[in-house]
Design an enzyme around this catalytic site. Sequence first.
Site: not given
Ligand code: AHR
Length: 501
Positions: A27, A176-177, A242, A297, A354
């Site tokens: 990103e 995205n999101e 995450y 992600e 990432q």
């Molecule tokens: O990876 C960091 C961020 O986490 C990304 O930009 C977003 O898609 C997610 O919230």
Amino acid sequence: MSDAVLTIRTDAPLGHISPRLYGHFAEHLGRCCYDGLWVGPGRSDIEQQNGFRSDVLRALRALPVPLLRWPGGCYADHYHWRDGIGPADQRPIRLGMSCGLQVEDDNSLGTHEFLWFCRAIGAEPYLAGNVGSGSPQELCDWVEYCNTPLGTTLGRLRVANGAPEPFGVRLWGVGNENWGCGGNYDAQSYALEYRRYATMLRHVDAQIELVACGYDDRWNAIFMETLANHLELMDHLSIHHYWTHGGPELSFNEEQYYALLAEAQETERFIQRTAEIIQAASRAAQRPRRIGVALDEWGVWHPEARDWGPGDVPRRTPPTYEQANTLRDALAAAIALEGFHRQCQVLTLANLAQIVNVLQAVVMTDGPRMWLTPTYHAFRLHAPHMGATALQVAVEHSLSLPDGSPAVSATASRSAERLTITLINRHYRHGASVRLHCPVGGEATGQLLSADDPRATNTPEQPEAVAPRALEVHADGAQGWRVELPPHSLATLQIHGAAAR
Ligand code: AHR
């Protein structure tokens, strides 16, 4: 040293391990794309090829990186692709925005540069389109620019910009999101928006695979229900996961060590639940269709590298999204990969967040210096599984962790050349003497990733503190093989020849 016994079920294939499960994510955020991958052709103190750091390029080619998602993340819903084509000195400087950061973005890393880099490292590109501040026409134009073989104005522009052949980008994300940074949609309104985008995109290129934006179970169920009459417009449903509950990045205690590993383990359940929601919706719509789960992600997001969520530690301000990467993080990644293999029938792609410098990066840079993180090595130890057939593994006996789950676990795969087994000893304190029931014969080699302390990390001064080393693999009579695993360790065994068949 405790005993563990595992059986590799060579008679019980689980499915094909697509290389796409080993994808990464780049990103325009912090020092990931700019500085980490791209330094620009004018920079003389760092060896580079076409503006990309040669050291990073070599490390990623060796990993390998079969799939790379770009340009975001939250950045994608502000990105206008036309800003990043044509002569670099004529590209506009825009406000680069993601995750609360604002930077001057000179757009020097654009479509051609990114797609050149993908080719150079052997990665399939996955482009994330702009829904939040874009339009269906803008995204259709990007697809046409990249993929049309015709001499349209956009096709000719691509040729004039140096790409005579279409790029043939297959994977496209529709936002995205979009439940959050990508426009704060609700599931139903995003589904209607998605339907419009996807219809138009398919007209431009019927071969592309489209990734819809998912979120949690509730959003995913409503989204699928709203799209029920048009499931043919979808190939993958994206989810993000995450891990945020493992305490500090470096000075974690034993309880926090296990908390992170448990969160990593949970990733598999999220994939399964999402797949069940997709299957239920497709059954209800009486339109059987293979729609995959795209975990585009995933990884650990330590508290020091964010200004939200749990973790009673000082946060870095402003956040750079850079964090330490320890042996614990590598084990957590291996736990996730083990689950990806088990779910290989429903999980169609995955991207670690990432690739360089940001979050659970596999490579770190600091000026001219570059080093590999423990997570890089965890991925490297899994490379022989890519493209192979996943096999069931039964844990017959193992010491238990505090939550009652087995300390030793494994994933296995078979290809024409070899049988590959990756073992994890999750125990914080105790090593394990592991007996593997599987075919014998052939030549066995092993590689181990461990350190005295799960907090061990690599730094520019000690880049090899956590790095793979050879592991002895002993024949265990007619039964199989035996290895000794230290506490908090990861190992891959490859058995070539007779045993692999
Ligand atoms: O990876 C960091 C961020 O986490 C990304 O930009 C977003 O898609 C997610 O919230």
